[in-house]
Design an enzyme around this catalytic site. Structure first.
Site, PDB file in Angstrom:
ATOM      1  N   PHE A   1     -10.968  -9.551   5.774  1.00 43.14           N
ATOM      2  CA  PHE A   1      -9.711  -9.371   5.037  1.00 43.14           C
ATOM      3  C   PHE A   1      -9.372 -10.652   4.289  1.00 43.14           C
ATOM      4  O   PHE A   1      -9.188 -11.705   4.883  1.00 43.14           O
ATOM      5  CB  PHE A   1      -8.566  -8.958   5.956  1.00 43.14           C
ATOM      6  CG  PHE A   1      -7.452  -8.332   5.177  1.00 43.14           C
ATOM      7  CD1 PHE A   1      -7.517  -6.994   4.808  1.00 43.14           C
ATOM      8  CD2 PHE A   1      -6.369  -9.089   4.755  1.00 43.14           C
ATOM      9  CE1 PHE A   1      -6.512  -6.420   4.036  1.00 43.14           C
ATOM     10  CE2 PHE A   1      -5.355  -8.516   3.992  1.00 43.14           C
ATOM     11  CZ  PHE A   1      -5.428  -7.180   3.632  1.00 43.14           C
TER      12      PHE A   1
ATOM     13  N   ARG B   1       0.113 -14.141  -1.544  1.00 39.51           N
ATOM     14  CA  ARG B   1      -0.323 -13.850  -2.916  1.00 39.51           C
ATOM     15  C   ARG B   1      -0.446 -15.111  -3.760  1.00 39.51           C
ATOM     16  O   ARG B   1      -1.291 -15.210  -4.628  1.00 39.51           O
ATOM     17  CB  ARG B   1       0.664 -12.913  -3.619  1.00 39.51           C
ATOM     18  CG  ARG B   1       0.542 -11.473  -3.237  1.00 39.51           C
ATOM     19  CD  ARG B   1       1.306 -10.602  -4.234  1.00 39.51           C
ATOM     20  NE  ARG B   1       1.697  -9.339  -3.634  1.00 39.51           N
ATOM     21  CZ  ARG B   1       0.894  -8.299  -3.490  1.00 39.51           C
ATOM     22  NH1 ARG B   1      -0.349  -8.359  -3.899  1.00 39.51           N
ATOM     23  NH2 ARG B   1       1.316  -7.184  -2.942  1.00 39.51           N
TER      24      ARG B   1
ATOM     25  N   ASP C   1     -12.461  -1.400  -1.877  1.00 46.10           N
ATOM     26  CA  ASP C   1     -12.717  -1.428  -0.443  1.00 46.10           C
ATOM     27  C   ASP C   1     -13.296  -0.069  -0.052  1.00 46.10           C
ATOM     28  O   ASP C   1     -14.482   0.184  -0.268  1.00 46.10           O
ATOM     29  CB  ASP C   1     -11.372  -1.740   0.227  1.00 46.10           C
ATOM     30  CG  ASP C   1     -11.456  -1.980   1.711  1.00 46.10           C
ATOM     31  OD1 ASP C   1     -12.526  -2.317   2.196  1.00 46.10           O
ATOM     32  OD2 ASP C   1     -10.423  -1.826   2.395  1.00 46.10           O
TER      33      ASP C   1
ATOM     34  N   GLU D   1      -8.522  -3.996 -11.467  1.00 47.15           N
ATOM     35  CA  GLU D   1      -8.139  -3.897 -10.051  1.00 47.15           C
ATOM     36  C   GLU D   1      -8.595  -5.157  -9.308  1.00 47.15           C
ATOM     37  O   GLU D   1      -9.567  -5.812  -9.716  1.00 47.15           O
ATOM     38  CB  GLU D   1      -8.779  -2.617  -9.484  1.00 47.15           C
ATOM     39  CG  GLU D   1      -8.675  -2.410  -7.997  1.00 47.15           C
ATOM     40  CD  GLU D   1      -7.265  -2.195  -7.482  1.00 47.15           C
ATOM     41  OE1 GLU D   1      -6.400  -3.035  -7.760  1.00 47.15           O
ATOM     42  OE2 GLU D   1      -7.051  -1.204  -6.755  1.00 47.15           O
ATOM     43  N   ASP D   2      -7.897  -5.497  -8.247  1.00 45.06           N
ATOM     44  CA  ASP D   2      -8.266  -6.705  -7.496  1.00 45.06           C
ATOM     45  C   ASP D   2      -9.509  -6.505  -6.641  1.00 45.06           C
ATOM     46  O   ASP D   2     -10.431  -7.309  -6.675  1.00 45.06           O
ATOM     47  CB  ASP D   2      -7.084  -7.197  -6.626  1.00 45.06           C
ATOM     48  CG  ASP D   2      -6.501  -6.120  -5.718  1.00 45.06           C
ATOM     49  OD1 ASP D   2      -6.985  -4.972  -5.747  1.00 45.06           O
ATOM     50  OD2 ASP D   2      -5.543  -6.426  -4.984  1.00 45.06           O
TER      51      ASP D   2
HETATM   52  P1  IMP Z   1      -9.311   1.140  -1.164  1.00 44.39           P
HETATM   53  O1  IMP Z   1      -8.634   2.404  -1.626  1.00 44.39           O
HETATM   54  O2  IMP Z   1      -9.637   1.188   0.303  1.00 44.39           O
HETATM   55  O3  IMP Z   1     -10.510   0.780  -1.999  1.00 44.39           O
HETATM   56  O4  IMP Z   1      -8.239   0.020  -1.222  1.00 44.39           O
HETATM   57  C1  IMP Z   1      -8.091  -0.781  -2.292  1.00 44.39           C
HETATM   58  C2  IMP Z   1      -6.793  -1.557  -2.196  1.00 44.39           C
HETATM   59  O5  IMP Z   1      -6.571  -2.082  -0.890  1.00 44.39           O
HETATM   60  C3  IMP Z   1      -6.888  -2.722  -3.092  1.00 44.39           C
HETATM   61  O6  IMP Z   1      -6.320  -2.428  -4.334  1.00 44.39           O
HETATM   62  C4  IMP Z   1      -6.126  -3.809  -2.364  1.00 44.39           C
HETATM   63  O7  IMP Z   1      -4.791  -3.817  -2.803  1.00 44.39           O
HETATM   64  C5  IMP Z   1      -6.181  -3.417  -0.918  1.00 44.39           C
HETATM   65  N1  IMP Z   1      -7.174  -4.241  -0.176  1.00 44.39           N
HETATM   66  C6  IMP Z   1      -8.391  -3.871   0.270  1.00 44.39           C
HETATM   67  N2  IMP Z   1      -9.018  -4.870   0.913  1.00 44.39           N
HETATM   68  C7  IMP Z   1      -8.182  -5.917   0.866  1.00 44.39           C
HETATM   69  C8  IMP Z   1      -8.278  -7.293   1.347  1.00 44.39           C
HETATM   70  O8  IMP Z   1      -9.267  -7.757   1.934  1.00 44.39           O
HETATM   71  N3  IMP Z   1      -7.198  -8.063   1.088  1.00 44.39           N
HETATM   72  C9  IMP Z   1      -6.081  -7.617   0.441  1.00 44.39           C
HETATM   73  N4  IMP Z   1      -5.966  -6.375  -0.030  1.00 44.39           N
HETATM   74  C10 IMP Z   1      -7.001  -5.521   0.183  1.00 44.39           C
HETATM   75 MG    MG Z   2      -4.936  -3.297  -5.420  1.00 40.20          MG
END
Ligand code: IMP
Ligand code: MG
Length: 203
Positions: free
Chosen positions: A176, A189, A125, A121-122
Site C-alpha cells: 500500500f 497526499r 489495483d 488515474e493514479d
Molecule cells: P481498483 O479499482 O482496485 O483498481 O482501485 C483503484 C483505486 O484504489 C485507485 O484509484 C486508488 O485511488 C486506490 N488505490 C489502490 N491501491 C492504492 C494504494 O496502494 N494506495 C493508495 N490508493 C490506492
Molecule cells: Mg484513484
C-alpha cells in the site's frame, strides 16, 4: 508509442532517514519506493509519448480525483498539445482494501462525444474502478481514448478485468503506497515521495 513501465517490484526501499520526510509521517512509513524526482522524470516521458499521437482539436484530459491530481498536474503541463482540463470523482476505497462498490459522483459523459479523450488515474489495483469508468466513457462515440496511469499493481488485478492502460509510469509490488497525491483514509497526499505504509497501519 505505448510505454515501457519501470518495474519497481525488486527495488529495495529507501530509508525515511535518507530523504526529507515530514517528521509527523516518519514513524508511519516502512520506506520510500519512488522519490518525487524519479516520478517527475518518468512523467516527463509519459507526456512526451502522449504528445506523439495526433489529436483533432484539444485533448480532453480527465483527472480521476482525488488521487491522480498531482500526477495530472505534472502531466498536462508537459503535453505538447492544447489540453482541455476536466475532472471526475470516483471512489471505491475504504482503508486499504477495495470495497468493490464504486461510488459515483455526477459527471456529464456526453461531453466526451467526438473528442480525443485522455483518462488520467493514479493507480490501477484490482482494475475495477478504471474498467468501469473507461467502459462508460467509451460508450460515448469518441474520436480516440487513451488511459494514463502512474502506478500499476498487477498482482492484485481482478481476473475479469481486461483493461490495460496505454501509458504506465511504474509497476509496483503489492504494497500500500501513499504520497504524491495518493492517500490512506485521506492522509499523506501531500507527502512528496511515493512511500510504503507500515503493515500495522494498513491491516
Ligand atoms: P481498483 O479499482 O482496485 O483498481 O482501485 C483503484 C483505486 O484504489 C485507485 O484509484 C486508488 O485511488 C486506490 N488505490 C489502490 N491501491 C492504492 C494504494 O496502494 N494506495 C493508495 N490508493 C490506492
Ligand atoms: Mg484513484
Amino acid at each position: 508509442m505505448s510505454s515501457h513501465p519501470i518495474d519497481m517490484r525488486l527495488s529495495p526501499l529507501i530509508g525515511v532517514n535518507q530523504l526529507v520526510v515530514p517528521p509527523t509521517f516518519e514513524a508511519d512509513l516502512k520506506g520510500i519506493l519512488i522519490p518525487k524526482g524519479y516520478a517527475d522524470a518518468r512523467i516527463e516521458k509519459l507526456a512526451a509519448e502522449i504528445s506523439e499521437a495526433p489529436v483533432k482539436g484539444d485533448l480532453l484530459a480527465i483527472c480521476v480525483l482525488n488521487g491522480a491530481m498531482h500526477f495530472y498536474d505534472k502531466l498536462i503541463g508537459q503535453i505538447a498539445q492544447p489540453v482541455e482540463v476536466d475532472t471526475i470523482r470516483l471512489g471505491s476505497y475504504n482503508g486499504t482494501s477495495s470495497t468493490g462498490v464504486i461510488r459515483e459522483y455526477p459527471f456529464d459523459y456526453s461531453k466526451c462525444q467526438g473528442r480525443d479523450v485522455l483518462v488520467v488515474e493514479d493507480i490501477i489495483d484490482t482494475g475495477r474502478t478504471l474498467e468501469k469508468l473507461v467502459g462508460r466513457i467509451r460508450a460515448e462515440n469518441l474520436l480516440s481514448l487513451r488511459v494514463a496511469c502512474l502506478l500499476d499493481k498487477p498482482e492484485r488485478r481482478d481476473f475479469t478485468v481486461t483493461l490495460k492502460p496505454d501509458h504506465i509510469g511504474f509497476v509496483i509490488p503489492d504494497l500500500f503506497v501513499v504520497g504524491y497525491g495518493l492517500d490512506f483514509n485521506n492522509r499523506y497526499r501531500g507527502l512528496a515521495h511515493i512511500s510504503v505504509l507500515k503493515d500495522e497501519l494498513t491491516r
